[in-house]
Design an enzyme around this catalytic site. Structure first.
Site, PDB file in Angstrom:
ATOM      1  N   ARG A  15       0.831  -1.193   0.000  1.00 28.01           N
ATOM      2  CA  ARG A  15       0.000   0.000   0.000  1.00 28.01           C
ATOM      3  C   ARG A  15       0.874   1.255   0.000  1.00 28.01           C
ATOM      4  NH1 ARG A  15      -3.600  -1.566   5.149  1.00 28.01           N
ATOM      5  NH2 ARG A  15      -1.589  -2.461   5.715  1.00 28.01           N
ATOM      6  N   LYS A  75       1.476   2.039   7.194  1.00 27.96           N
ATOM      7  CA  LYS A  75       1.844   1.262   8.373  1.00 27.96           C
ATOM      8  C   LYS A  75       2.712   2.075   9.325  1.00 27.96           C
ATOM      9  CE  LYS A  75       0.815  -2.159   9.395  1.00 27.96           C
ATOM     10  NZ  LYS A  75      -0.391  -2.407  10.227  1.00 27.96           N
ATOM     11  N   TYR A  94      -1.229   4.689  10.492  1.00 28.86           N
ATOM     12  CA  TYR A  94      -1.576   3.707  11.523  1.00 28.86           C
ATOM     13  C   TYR A  94      -0.374   3.541  12.449  1.00 28.86           C
ATOM     14  CZ  TYR A  94      -5.727   2.133   8.943  1.00 28.86           C
ATOM     15  OH  TYR A  94      -6.941   2.065   8.324  1.00 28.86           O
ATOM     16  N   GLU A 118      -6.062   4.838  13.581  1.00 25.92           N
ATOM     17  CA  GLU A 118      -6.965   3.874  14.225  1.00 25.92           C
ATOM     18  C   GLU A 118      -7.700   4.429  15.432  1.00 25.92           C
ATOM     19  OE1 GLU A 118      -2.985   3.159  16.284  1.00 25.92           O
ATOM     20  OE2 GLU A 118      -3.669   3.579  14.242  1.00 25.92           O
ATOM     21  N   ASP A 270      -2.638  -6.768  15.133  1.00 30.53           N
ATOM     22  CA  ASP A 270      -2.065  -5.419  15.175  1.00 30.53           C
ATOM     23  C   ASP A 270      -2.092  -4.837  16.581  1.00 30.53           C
ATOM     24  OD1 ASP A 270      -1.049  -4.746  12.710  1.00 30.53           O
ATOM     25  OD2 ASP A 270      -2.953  -4.059  11.907  1.00 30.53           O
TER      26      ASP A 270
END
Length: 371
Positions: A15, A75, A94, A118, A270
């Site tokens: 991504r 990430k 994130y 998040e 996660d």
């Protein structure tokens, strides 16, 4: 503002923080956008696509980190990336800090302003920047679980939907939120025997109304959970406590009651995972076996479907990125309490209570960053 995005370096992470379309929007607002060469390869976006959108291409992440006022990623920053952050720089990505003390320490030391996708909220109490990746992960969990159930991958050799005359696989979904709902949708659609556990009567009622006879619902207590796990061919861990470490709901003792070759897919990995025997894996080596049970614990599942995931993510992250760039982070957070909820670390302080509690660190309210 100078906004930068870099090529993700986590294992098999394809991504990218900004699509060419997002770059075009930022440029239209008068911002300078820096993009690392090759950052969009994983989603089929070429360097030329980014240049046409108005980006300046730079050959290394180091140059992006050195020049950008805000870094937009997908990430959590890896160790080498954390070392390049500087005081006052904005990191928008994130983070999942609660189960990651090393990352938390490095971000505190960096002095950067760290806004975590998040934990950004909305007016209904949801997590809108987490939701699209939860949808992807929930759906992928069934694909991954179905593959792991194949004998060649260590599983029982069970087809999720069965065939006429042969019973379908039993699928237990722990948690009826976004991940659990999407997992149950996929499993039921394939013809599996699906049971969803949750502690909220309201959630169970909604699930029951939606699925009717296509899936069963049960209240999640220790006895019901133990029974469903023991009977399951595939268990999906879909539990979330916003910003906090996931509770360990399936114990090592419960694992011993499961069928040999059964599969656990821990979508909560996660946040540390909701199975006691979980440890993070990668797309390169996604599974391992404990007591004859196959564990799939990939920490960036949506990265495998990078194009779908990136565009779904940018749809929800770009509006906040534009506000931060247009107004500056303090004014953007002052005007939007839901974005303020995303502030996890500022000026060497932990500003998200669940992270501070789980890691035993001092908590400073996020609002104090605005005064």
């Amino acid at each position: 503002m100078i906004v930068g995005t870099v090529k993700e370096i986590k294992n098999h992470e394809y991504r990218v923080g900004l699509t060419p379309e997002s770059v075009h929007e930022l440029a239209a607002h008068g911002h300078d956008v820096l993009v690392e060469t090759g950052a969009g390869e994983g989603i089929g976006a070429s360097d030329a696509d980014y240049e046409r959108a108005g980006a300046t291409l730079l050959p290394t992440a180091a140059e992006i980190f050195a020049r950008a006022e805000m870094i937009v990623k997908v990430k959590e920053p890896q160790k080498a990336e954390r070392a390049m952050l500087r005081p006052g720089q904005i990191l928008y990505t994130y983070l999942h800090l609660a189960p990651d003390p090393e990352q938390t320490r490095d971000l505190i030391a960096s002095g950067a302003t760290c806004i975590a996708y998040e934990t950004v909220t909305d007016s209904s109490g949801g997590l809108p920047l987490l939701k699209p990746m939860s949808q992807v992960a929930g759906r992928m969990s069934i694909q991954a679980g179905a593959t792991a159930l194949e004998k060649a991958h260590g599983g029982r050799g069970v087809l999720l939907g069965g065939v006429p005359g042969v019973l379908p696989a039993k699928v237990t979904v722990i948690g009826g939120g976004v991940v659990g709902f999407n997992a149950a949708q996929m499993a039921a659609g394939l013809g599996a025997d699906v049971t969803i556990l949750d502690r909220s009567p309201e959630v169970l009622e909604k699930l029951g109304t939606y699925f009717e006879a296509r899936a069963k619902t049960r209240f999640s207590n220790r006895a019901n959970l133990a029974e469903c796990v023991a009977q399951a061919d595939l268990v999906i861990g879909a539990v979330l406590i916003p910003g906090a470490a996931a509770p360990k709901l399936v114990s090592a003792a419960m694992l011993k009651t499961m069928k040999k070759g059964a599969v656990l897919v821990d979508v909560a990995i996660d946040q540390g995972g909701c199975f006691e025997t979980s440890r993070a894996t990668t797309h390169a080596a996604p599974t391992y076996v404990v007591d004859g049970v196959v564990h799939y614990c990939v920490a960036n599942m949506p990265g495998a479907v990078a194009r779908t995931s990136t565009y779904a993510l940018n749809n929800v992250t770009l509006p906040h990125a534009l506000r931060i760039a247009d107004l500056g982070w303090k004014e953007a957070l002052r005007r939007d309490p839901h974005l303020l909820a995303g502030l996890n670390i500022w000026d060497g302080k932990v500003t998200y209570e669940a992270v501070a509690r789980d890691l035993g660190l001092e908590f400073v309210p996020a609002a104090s960053a605005l005064t």
